[in-house]
Design an enzyme around this catalytic site. Sequence first.
Site, PDB file in Angstrom:
ATOM      1  N   CYS A 133       0.822  -1.211   0.000  1.00 14.24           N
ATOM      2  CA  CYS A 133       0.000   0.000   0.000  1.00 14.24           C
ATOM      3  C   CYS A 133       0.858   1.263   0.000  1.00 14.24           C
ATOM      4  CB  CYS A 133      -0.907   0.034   1.226  1.00 14.24           C
ATOM      5  SG  CYS A 133      -1.894  -1.448   1.488  1.00 14.24           S
ATOM      6  N   CYS A 160      -2.360   3.270   2.955  1.00 19.14           N
ATOM      7  CA  CYS A 160      -3.077   2.209   3.671  1.00 19.14           C
ATOM      8  C   CYS A 160      -4.238   2.792   4.473  1.00 19.14           C
ATOM      9  CB  CYS A 160      -2.088   1.462   4.567  1.00 19.14           C
ATOM     10  SG  CYS A 160      -2.669  -0.145   5.166  1.00 19.14           S
ATOM     11  N   ASP A 161      -5.014   1.914   5.085  1.00 20.65           N
ATOM     12  CA  ASP A 161      -6.321   2.259   5.673  1.00 20.65           C
ATOM     13  C   ASP A 161      -6.330   3.507   6.551  1.00 20.65           C
ATOM     14  OD1 ASP A 161      -6.793  -0.157   4.506  1.00 20.65           O
ATOM     15  OD2 ASP A 161      -7.838  -1.030   6.205  1.00 20.65           O
ATOM     16  N   CYS A 216      -5.302  -2.312  -0.867  1.00 21.15           N
ATOM     17  CA  CYS A 216      -6.174  -3.472  -1.083  1.00 21.15           C
ATOM     18  C   CYS A 216      -7.321  -3.123  -2.033  1.00 21.15           C
ATOM     19  CB  CYS A 216      -6.728  -3.960   0.243  1.00 21.15           C
ATOM     20  SG  CYS A 216      -5.427  -4.441   1.412  1.00 21.15           S
ATOM     21  N   GLU A 248      -8.861  -5.156  14.201  1.00 21.37           N
ATOM     22  CA  GLU A 248      -9.864  -5.636  13.252  1.00 21.37           C
ATOM     23  C   GLU A 248      -9.949  -7.156  13.274  1.00 21.37           C
ATOM     24  OE1 GLU A 248      -9.552  -2.059   9.947  1.00 21.37           O
ATOM     25  OE2 GLU A 248      -8.700  -4.016   9.497  1.00 21.37           O
ATOM     26  N   SER A 299     -12.489  -5.254   9.432  1.00 22.61           N
ATOM     27  CA  SER A 299     -11.833  -4.726   8.247  1.00 22.61           C
ATOM     28  C   SER A 299     -12.879  -4.405   7.196  1.00 22.61           C
ATOM     29  CB  SER A 299     -10.864  -5.774   7.698  1.00 22.61           C
ATOM     30  OG  SER A 299     -10.492  -5.472   6.381  1.00 22.61           O
TER      31      SER A 299
END
Length: 611
Positions: free
Chosen positions: A93, A166-167, A242, A500, A526
């Site tokens: 990521c 990333c997240d 992702c 998560e 997630s």
Amino acid sequence: MLSTPKHRLGSRLAFSSRRSLSSSTPVRNVNGDAASAGSQKPVMNRYSRTITQPKTQGASQAMLYATEGVNSDDDFKKAMIGVASVWYEGNPCNRHLLALGQRVKKSITDAGMIGYQFGTVGVSDGISMGTSGMSYSLQSRDLIADQVETAAGGHWLDGLAVIPGCDKNMPGVLIALGRLNRPGLMVYGGTIKPGSCEGAPQLDVVSAFQSYGKYLQDGRTETAERERYNTVRHACPGPGACGGMYTANTMASAAEALGMTLPGDSSFPAEYKEKWDECDSVGPALRNLVEKNILPRDIMTRTAFENAMVLTMILGGSTNAVLHLIAIAHSVGIDLTIDDFQSVSDRVPFIADLKPSGKYVMEDVYKIGGIPVVLHYLLKNKLIDGNTLTVTGKTLGENLERWVHQHGELSMTSQDVIRPLEQPIKSTGHLRILKGNLAPGGAVAKITGKEGLEFTGKARTFDTEDAFVEAVEKGEMKKGEKTVVVLRYLGPKGGPGMPEMLKPTSLIIGAGLSLDVACLTDGRFSGGSHGFCIGHITPEAQVGGPIALVKDGDIIHVDAVKNIIELRVSEEELEKRRKGWKPHPLKVNQGTLYKYVKMVSDASRGCITDA
């Protein structure tokens, strides 16, 4: 034509109506003297002049002369722009974000400003998932925000280009921009390409998570092991976040709806030319923001957040969007609540056939015209407001009109990634805010309708994720038996960091138990999780929330239409259990996670750390 032509005047109306720092405070000329606020030449060094102009700051100037950006006295008149890359080469990521940042920095230099690149920490959810390392994931959001705020505040930067991947990166950098309220924009690192092997298309990291459950279901044979290994080996073919509508793509899309990115940013794949071209266009866009002093709080308004919530519902986005949008809103002084999400969910359908519950990935959204054509479709149907200001200096509606003029509108005949509003996957939103005696402070469910709209079963409690994994490996979850798995002591304080539960949900799906097992937790899920999932249960077990009082065999009922989560145990029995409950010792007693536990608020308030 767009249905709300008012947006064509919106950028001027929005800009003229706000309080501008350049018009409400005196400015200084290059010699440090007071200058007219209405001078024709725009002030580029609105913040950096604090250290570049006064003779008393000679040491500051001496050090800046030694930097790559300053080559002459005239350079001190230029805007100094921070380029924050959330870079870590051990994660797909983020591995390319240093290079993207260098491209952005060049565009800033070419636009007549000075770019200073710096890095922030980033924690990979996918890599840390299922281990104690996942405790650092949500905590990294606030650490990223603190780092960007600190670098910009400490060095008097005039603006920022923030580059997440990333997240937790996206909310982290947006929180920083909101707190600082200096000109800035976000450049998302982009989505990964889908992987494939042996005729299995559209593989991604969630495929790898689910492969172990399938391996168990298939009897751990040699063939099953080969399939598991090949899935793992080919799921992630290169750089990018992702690929499904997981948290990274959810938050990137939301940021675009908020107006904090250039058009198309969220759907340009990481390795595509358009992502690099976007980097080249950042310099002129940032120069315009600095010259006009357009600030994040002018852009991230209440209406902009409503647009972001609508898009999240339409796309089937991650439950994490609830946490993150509440926290971002807090950074700009807007009180967003979990009830606001339910209000949007009640009136907005779910129409995107995207992973994890669907079959397509973000690259497919790019191929049908990107997030702008989806937003344009929503604007045409009056589900969002086109009059909000964006980092282009124009309104969202103006940006979308230009985009569809160049790329065309969303077709409802040549693609099935996005369905027509009148033919939804689910007629209301997939994110449901549940309340009841098990979650008096609220819980967030992700219910697409494919797993049903209600669930009643016997509780099976686990105080650790590992204990649940062991139970699945032993075959203790049976088809045909309605089981409500309760994963607890995993909240913001108990986790710590609200890890998560993608590993548990992937095991459930991979083992073919999606219709037999519901999963409840005071932790998070997630964006890759699907099935009957309810997270963010508040209050959490660590502080004595009702989830701590559940016993094996208790009946739990969830209704995602009436938005009820109910533990069918009498109040008298619950009170008896409450008196016998003792808090678990904290899992940490020093370091960064201990500080986080001491500061973090509950999930329904966005797990903010500065309240």
